[in-house]
Design a protein around this motif. Structure first.
Motif, PDB file in Angstrom:
ATOM      1  N   LEU A  75       5.194 -21.752  20.591  1.00 47.17           N
ATOM      2  CA  LEU A  75       5.265 -22.708  21.638  1.00 47.17           C
ATOM      3  C   LEU A  75       5.557 -24.217  22.480  1.00 47.17           C
ATOM      4  CD1 LEU A  75       1.642 -23.386  20.198  1.00 47.17           C
ATOM      5  CD2 LEU A  75       1.997 -22.089  21.782  1.00 47.17           C
ATOM      6  N   PRO A  76       6.144 -23.587  23.154  1.00 48.45           N
ATOM      7  CA  PRO A  76       7.384 -24.779  23.887  1.00 48.45           C
ATOM      8  C   PRO A  76       7.212 -26.093  23.667  1.00 48.45           C
ATOM      9  CG  PRO A  76       6.097 -23.373  25.412  1.00 48.45           C
ATOM     10  CD  PRO A  76       5.566 -22.802  24.193  1.00 48.45           C
ATOM     11  N   ARG A  77       7.895 -26.828  22.807  1.00 52.34           N
ATOM     12  CA  ARG A  77       7.981 -28.061  23.315  1.00 52.34           C
ATOM     13  C   ARG A  77       8.772 -29.076  23.881  1.00 52.34           C
ATOM     14  NH1 ARG A  77       2.968 -28.440  21.242  1.00 52.34           N
ATOM     15  NH2 ARG A  77       2.645 -26.758  19.425  1.00 52.34           N
ATOM     16  N   THR A  78       9.332 -28.384  24.338  1.00 52.45           N
ATOM     17  CA  THR A  78      10.845 -29.069  25.263  1.00 52.45           C
ATOM     18  C   THR A  78      10.267 -28.325  26.988  1.00 52.45           C
ATOM     19  OG1 THR A  78      12.471 -28.442  24.906  1.00 52.45           O
ATOM     20  CG2 THR A  78      11.713 -30.432  23.820  1.00 52.45           C
ATOM     21  N   LEU A  79      11.213 -29.089  27.854  1.00 58.08           N
ATOM     22  CA  LEU A  79      11.430 -28.157  28.852  1.00 58.08           C
ATOM     23  C   LEU A  79      12.304 -27.023  28.855  1.00 58.08           C
ATOM     24  CD1 LEU A  79      11.422 -30.859  31.866  1.00 58.08           C
ATOM     25  CD2 LEU A  79       9.510 -29.327  31.783  1.00 58.08           C
ATOM     26  N   LEU A  82      10.580 -24.443  26.947  1.00 60.91           N
ATOM     27  CA  LEU A  82      10.163 -23.318  28.256  1.00 60.91           C
ATOM     28  C   LEU A  82      10.294 -22.282  28.641  1.00 60.91           C
ATOM     29  CD1 LEU A  82       7.654 -22.817  29.549  1.00 60.91           C
ATOM     30  CD2 LEU A  82       7.657 -25.241  30.923  1.00 60.91           C
ATOM     31  N   ARG A  83      11.952 -22.685  29.321  1.00 59.73           N
ATOM     32  CA  ARG A  83      12.902 -21.759  30.887  1.00 59.73           C
ATOM     33  C   ARG A  83      13.368 -20.846  29.767  1.00 59.73           C
ATOM     34  NH1 ARG A  83      15.144 -27.410  31.269  1.00 59.73           N
ATOM     35  NH2 ARG A  83      14.408 -28.305  32.956  1.00 59.73           N
ATOM     36  N   LEU A  84      13.504 -20.884  28.684  1.00 65.64           N
ATOM     37  CA  LEU A  84      13.811 -19.450  27.425  1.00 65.64           C
ATOM     38  C   LEU A  84      13.051 -19.062  27.288  1.00 65.64           C
ATOM     39  CD1 LEU A  84      16.022 -21.388  24.465  1.00 65.64           C
ATOM     40  CD2 LEU A  84      16.631 -20.191  26.381  1.00 65.64           C
ATOM     41  N   PRO A 117      -1.102 -29.973  21.419  1.00 68.59           N
ATOM     42  CA  PRO A 117      -0.768 -30.309  22.425  1.00 68.59           C
ATOM     43  C   PRO A 117       0.209 -29.129  23.255  1.00 68.59           C
ATOM     44  CG  PRO A 117      -0.463 -31.802  20.442  1.00 68.59           C
ATOM     45  CD  PRO A 117      -1.303 -30.744  19.664  1.00 68.59           C
ATOM     46  N   GLY A 118       0.650 -29.583  24.481  1.00 69.00           N
ATOM     47  CA  GLY A 118       1.665 -28.265  24.934  1.00 69.00           C
ATOM     48  C   GLY A 118       0.921 -27.632  25.702  1.00 69.00           C
ATOM     49  N   THR A 119      -0.370 -27.655  25.973  1.00 72.15           N
ATOM     50  CA  THR A 119      -1.295 -26.782  27.115  1.00 72.15           C
ATOM     51  C   THR A 119       0.086 -27.391  28.963  1.00 72.15           C
ATOM     52  OG1 THR A 119      -2.731 -28.079  27.831  1.00 72.15           O
ATOM     53  CG2 THR A 119      -3.220 -26.418  26.218  1.00 72.15           C
ATOM     54  N   SER A 243      11.888 -33.853  33.758  1.00 74.19           N
ATOM     55  CA  SER A 243      11.253 -34.303  33.076  1.00 74.19           C
ATOM     56  C   SER A 243       9.757 -34.021  32.891  1.00 74.19           C
ATOM     57  CB  SER A 243      11.318 -35.828  32.243  1.00 74.19           C
ATOM     58  OG  SER A 243      10.191 -36.269  31.244  1.00 74.19           O
ATOM     59  N   VAL A 244       8.698 -33.777  31.868  1.00 73.30           N
ATOM     60  CA  VAL A 244       7.150 -33.429  32.146  1.00 73.30           C
ATOM     61  C   VAL A 244       6.644 -35.225  33.247  1.00 73.30           C
ATOM     62  CG1 VAL A 244       4.892 -33.308  31.680  1.00 73.30           C
ATOM     63  CG2 VAL A 244       6.402 -32.325  30.300  1.00 73.30           C
ATOM     64  N   LYS A 245       7.700 -36.112  32.914  1.00 73.60           N
ATOM     65  CA  LYS A 245       6.800 -37.287  33.529  1.00 73.60           C
ATOM     66  C   LYS A 245       6.755 -37.427  35.339  1.00 73.60           C
ATOM     67  CE  LYS A 245       6.633 -39.945  29.295  1.00 73.60           C
ATOM     68  NZ  LYS A 245       7.638 -41.381  28.585  1.00 73.60           N
TER      69      LYS A 245
END
Length: 287
Positions: A75-79, A82-84, A117-119, A243-245
């Motif tokens: 599960l990705p925790r950072t962007l 997620l890219r990887l 968390p992480g959806t 950033s997600v924000k």
């Protein structure tokens, strides 16, 4: 109603940042959290049984999928994570589309059911791999299915947890629901579209305050669409996202609140009419 200062989107709904949640806790809430664990042995056993059933089903699905580099499937925790993951899964999703979607959906629903968390990253991944139309359908479907599972899980064991974590917020929510029973769908749509209450809290508290499941379901399906669309569309430009924000600036939040206000208008109009009628009756009574 003003938006919270710092927001994270989960499953098309909303959650406060961890720091915001800590700041928002009242002394009574902190005292309750320091008390003993709220679940009875039977309730804890029931929760673990449900978790075991879901976990076993998820494991069986993964064991039947074609071989992959499993060390990359986390599960990705950072962007950056997620890219990887997106680069690793792009070819896999093209070669085994049906099995990949099954694995994606089961993971998303599992996370949503048990409030993992992480959806938000799963929603971005849907946009990056499937595009806006299919990605939006997948996110809304999975988020609704997961929220529904969380609703029924909360109906089983949620009351002591809610009273333990958010007693004051639960009382406020219960009072608001009681005032809007006649236009409950409109109010629930407003809550789903806007960041007025955290998405996690809505999923857990809805069965506790006697919101019928069909109202909860309809509000979730329709209300998640605007925020999910924004998130899925952002997944198309995943490489440019810092950033997600950044997904939800002031303009975007203002638009969502405008949509929510339109949905809430029938409720406000009904209350205004009721107040006017009460005043007229009172005037006639004492004329």
């Amino acid at each position: 109603m003003a938006a919270p200062r710092s927001l994270v989107v989960e499953s098309g709904g909303w959650l406060l940042d961890e720091d915001e949640e800590k700041n928002a806790e009242s002394p009574s809430e902190k005292k309750l959290k320091a008390e003993k664990f709220p679940l009875s042995p039977w309730e804890f056993a029931a929760a673990m049984g449900v978790f075991l059933v879901f976990s076993t089903g998820l494991l069986c699905i993964y064991l039947t999928m074609p071989a992959a580099e499993y060390e990359m499937l986390r599960l990705p925790r950072t962007l950056a994570d997620l890219r990887l993951l997106k680069d690793h899964l792009a070819t896999y999703a093209q070669v085994y589309p049906a099995k990949f979607i099954l694995g994606y959906c089961s993971t998303y629903i599992f996370m949503q059911t048990f409030m993992i968390p992480g959806t938000i990253f799963m929603s971005l991944l849907a946009g990056a791999l499937f595009g806006v139309a299919r990605g939006l359908f997948l996110v809304v479907f999975n988020a609704t299915a997961g929220a529904s599972s969380c609703y029924f899980l909360s109906k089983l064991i949620g009351r002591p947890i809610i009273n333990w974590l958010w007693p004051e917020k639960l009382r406020y929510f219960q009072a608001e629901i009681a005032k809007r029973r006649e236009k409950l769908l409109n109010y629930m749509l407003f809550l789903r579209v806007t960041p007025t209450l955290p998405n996690l809290f809505i999923n857990l508290a809805s069965p506790i305050v006697d919101i019928p499941f069909h109202i909860f379901f309809l509000a979730t399906v329709i209300g998640l669409i605007p925020a999910s669309y924004i998130t899925v569309r952002a997944g198309l430009a995943l490489g440019d996202l810092r950033s997600v924000k950044d997904l939800y600036d002031f303009k975007t939040l203002a638009i969502l609140f405008l949509i929510g206000s339109v949905l809430l208008f029938p409720t406000l109009l009904k209350r205004k009419r009721g107040t006017v009628q009460d005043l007229i009756l009172l005037r006639l009574k004492y004329k």
